[in-house]
Design an enzyme around this catalytic site. Structure first.
Site, PDB file in Angstrom:
ATOM      1  N   HIS A  81       0.641  -1.355  -0.090  1.00  0.00           N
ATOM      2  CA  HIS A  81      -0.023  -0.001   0.122  1.00  0.00           C
ATOM      3  C   HIS A  81       0.938   1.335   0.067  1.00  0.00           C
ATOM      4  CE1 HIS A  81      -0.390  -0.149   4.704  1.00  0.00           C
ATOM      5  NE2 HIS A  81       1.078  -0.603   4.261  1.00  0.00           N
ATOM      6  N   HIS A  82       2.077   1.295   0.123  1.00  0.00           N
ATOM      7  CA  HIS A  82       3.026   2.576   0.105  1.00  0.00           C
ATOM      8  C   HIS A  82       3.542   2.886  -1.138  1.00  0.00           C
ATOM      9  CE1 HIS A  82       2.659   2.470   4.612  1.00  0.00           C
ATOM     10  NE2 HIS A  82       3.555   1.331   4.646  1.00  0.00           N
ATOM     11  N   ALA A  83       3.558   2.084  -2.077  1.00  0.00           N
ATOM     12  CA  ALA A  83       4.064   2.393  -3.439  1.00  0.00           C
ATOM     13  C   ALA A  83       3.465   3.654  -4.239  1.00  0.00           C
ATOM     14  CB  ALA A  83       4.175   1.145  -4.286  1.00  0.00           C
TER      15      ALA A  83
END
Ligand code: ZLS
Ligand code: CA
Ligand code: ZN
Length: 393
Positions: free
Chosen positions: A145-147
């Site tokens: 979820h951080h990309a």
């Protein structure tokens, strides 16, 4: 033999790629792709593959990754080798430009393949849900979820969730994204900041100075201006150390219940990061497998098509326990699970008998002091209700 039968008229699909699990971020790095192997073998030990449709995930193509990520970034990601010779470019190296090669997002052998397999599994899951071949599709290798569009962040290089939601939007008018990883789902939130077709809701440990990524405050609800249809469509539930199953479950059901009532999603994307469990190497919460799984059970009861993604989880045997339990919940066989670990479970030595599934009294990790006053929990629910008043129905 296992007492597990295929639920009639209800399809669960399971998407994995055994090649993905063979990649290594490095000796000391907390992200261990082999936790997926551990999870899958526990799921197999319980006979669950007999009750679902199992698919080997394809690798996502360049074009598919390019549905969200920029060409510049993908081209570079596709060519970098471990320990590249730093090249001088105006304004710094490409590693600096794309946040690659640092200690959080190292460059390792087969990085591009690893990323395209993770994305391939989540894209396959989304397509099965789109064409109604799947009621719940599981991609434990996804959930990164951080990309960002052109940047790696927090162990994530390619945002498989964003790509999967983009697929869902081709056949469903509104998608609700829910994130129970202990970290803020910033990459997914940012990607859908300006649309009212996706509502994002992340539950996370929040500390702007000392806990990654430092974003996701209660009043961060999407850029507010009259031209942005996505305003008020980002919901954040910032929490402190030590939250328990009871508090978390109450908050989750209140917040998600209210969102569903107001936003009326047509599909759900649920990121099941297991670093919110007690005893996690990077986490701070006190959740048990039971409480974590309760979130999946609540979403299942809504009766909407759903994708379950993996995510964080840095104590591998607990990750395997949680995702096994949640696979059982998806299949509706959680009542049939015998808590005794089958004799033939590979890596049986990783599991202490009494610790396996929540049907037995199991406590993960040393309990941490709960720093979440009840008053604050109520404040959060109240703020969410106020935000939801701005959402058209
Ligand atoms: O949500 O906190 C940070 C950034 C730093 C501190 C750590 N150093 C190494 C880099 C700079 C500010 N990063 C976090 C990222 C957490 C990502 C969570 C991903 C997800 O669960 C979804 C998959 C962080 N926390 C802990 C570490 N990094 C970390 C701990 C231990 C190590 C070993 C390998 C590398 C360096 C030593 C490392 C990172
Ligand atoms: Ca989260
Ligand atoms: Zn996390």
């Amino acid at each position: 033999e296992y007492g597990i039968v295929r639920p009639k008229g209800y399809n669960v699909t399971f998407h994995t790629n055994p090649e993905m699990e063979k990649h290594h971020f490095g000796q000391t790095h907390p992200m261990k792709p082999w936790r997926l192997t551990l999870s899958k073998s526990l799921i197999m030990s319980y006979g669950m593959p007999y009750a679902m449709n199992n698919y080997i995930a394809r690798t996502a193509t360049y074009e598919e990754l390019n549905d969200y990520h920029s060409q510049d970034y993908l081209d570079y990601l596709g060519t970098v080798l471990p320990e590249p010779v730093p090249r001088d470019v105006d304004g710094g190296t490409n590693e600096m430009r794309f946040n690659l090669g640092g200690s959080d997002c190292p460059l390792f052998e087969g990085l591009y393949d690893y990323c395209s397999m993770s994305a391939g599994g989540s894209l396959d899951a989304a397509r099965k849900v789109c064409n109604k071949e799947s009621d719940i599709a599981i991609s434990w290798g996804g959930g990164l979820h951080h990309a960002k569009k052109m940047e790696a962040s927090g162990f994530c290089y390619i945002n498989d969730i964003v790509l999967a939601i983009l697929q869902l939007l081709r056949c469903y008018p509104r998608v609700l994204y829910i994130d129970i990883d202990v970290h803020h789902g910033d990459g997914v939130e940012e990607a859908f900041y300006s649309t009212d077709r996706v509502m994002t809701c992340s539950f996370h440990k929040y500390d702007p100075v000392s806990f990654f990524p430092g974003t996701g405050a209660l009043d961060d609800n999407g850029p507010k201006n009259e031209y942005n249809p996505g305003a008020h469509h980002a919901i954040n539930v910032p929490l402190n150390d030590g939250i328990t199953d009871e508090q978390y479950g109450w908050l989750f059901e209140n917040v998600i219940g209210s969102i569903v009532e107001r936003f009326r999603p047509s599909a759900i994307a649920l990121q099941c990061g297991a670093d919110s469990l007690a005893g996690d190497r990077l986490g701070r919460f006190n959740l048990q497998v039971q409480g974590h799984g309760q979130c999946v059970a609540f979403c299942k009861k809504l009766g909407l098509p759903m994708i379950l993604f993996g995510g964080g989880g840095y104590t591998p045997r607990n990750v395997a326990r949680a995702w096994t339990w949640e696979t059982a919940i998806a299949l509706g066989v959680d009542k049939k699970i015998n808590p005794v670990i089958p004799q033939h479970t590979p890596w049986r030595e990783h599991f202490r008998q009494e610790e396996l599934l929540p049907t037995l009294e199991q406590i993960l990790g040393d309990p941490k002091p709960n720093k979440n006053p009840q008053k604050r929990i109520l404040e959060i629910v109240q703020h969410v209700q106020e935000q939801l008043r701005f959402v058209q129905h």
